[in-house]
Design a protein around this motif. Sequence first.
Motif, PDB file in Angstrom:
ATOM      1  N   LYS A 147       0.841  -1.198   0.000  1.00 21.94           N
ATOM      2  CA  LYS A 147       0.000   0.000   0.000  1.00 21.94           C
ATOM      3  C   LYS A 147       0.871   1.242   0.000  1.00 21.94           C
ATOM      4  O   LYS A 147       1.929   1.229   0.628  1.00 21.94           O
ATOM      5  CB  LYS A 147      -0.875   0.031   1.257  1.00 21.94           C
TER       6      LYS A 147
ATOM      7  N   VAL B 205      -1.573   0.962  -3.225  1.00 20.59           N
ATOM      8  CA  VAL B 205      -1.493   0.179  -4.450  1.00 20.59           C
ATOM      9  C   VAL B 205      -2.328   0.859  -5.532  1.00 20.59           C
ATOM     10  O   VAL B 205      -3.395   1.399  -5.254  1.00 20.59           O
ATOM     11  CB  VAL B 205      -1.958  -1.279  -4.207  1.00 20.59           C
ATOM     12  N   SER B 206      -1.825   0.835  -6.749  1.00 20.41           N
ATOM     13  CA  SER B 206      -2.579   1.441  -7.846  1.00 20.41           C
ATOM     14  C   SER B 206      -3.768   0.550  -8.185  1.00 20.41           C
ATOM     15  O   SER B 206      -3.701  -0.679  -8.033  1.00 20.41           O
ATOM     16  CB  SER B 206      -1.690   1.612  -9.075  1.00 20.41           C
ATOM     17  N   PRO B 207      -4.850   1.159  -8.656  1.00 19.72           N
ATOM     18  CA  PRO B 207      -6.007   0.350  -9.060  1.00 19.72           C
ATOM     19  C   PRO B 207      -5.639  -0.714 -10.095  1.00 19.72           C
ATOM     20  O   PRO B 207      -6.091  -1.855  -9.998  1.00 19.72           O
ATOM     21  CB  PRO B 207      -6.984   1.386  -9.621  1.00 19.72           C
TER      22      PRO B 207
ATOM     23  N   SER C  33      -2.763  -2.269 -10.590  1.00 20.27           N
ATOM     24  CA  SER C  33      -2.014  -3.364  -9.963  1.00 20.27           C
ATOM     25  C   SER C  33      -2.929  -4.251  -9.135  1.00 20.27           C
ATOM     26  O   SER C  33      -2.816  -5.478  -9.162  1.00 20.27           O
ATOM     27  CB  SER C  33      -0.903  -2.817  -9.069  1.00 20.27           C
TER      28      SER C  33
END
Length: 117
Positions: free
Chosen positions: A101, A103-105, A107
Amino acid sequence: MKVLIVDDSLFMRDHLKTLLAKHGYGTVEAADGEQAVSQYRSARPDAVLMDITMPHLDGLEALAQIRIIDPQARVVMLTALDQSLIAARAIHMGARDFLVKPVSPASLLASLQRALR
């Protein structure tokens, strides 16, 4: 597909629920490891997104109990940056992946899709 979101942060649960709903996933939630085990048992989700550091029962302990209930459980662990060694232990215990965290959406969705294969 139904995903169990496990995090002691209401903000994080809401954020993940909104993201997953936009991509067609149904969700159930738990605020700690004890709730996660109970929700897994009753809701039988297709996958789990689970934080590691939580009160009552941490993510690793909840992972172990969920894997007893369902040895094929698809669990992706969410971890803070300084928990990478713990996350590696989670993989050894049967988690499908771990994400750091924030974290990209993209990923998160890619990891969830890999876990569901």
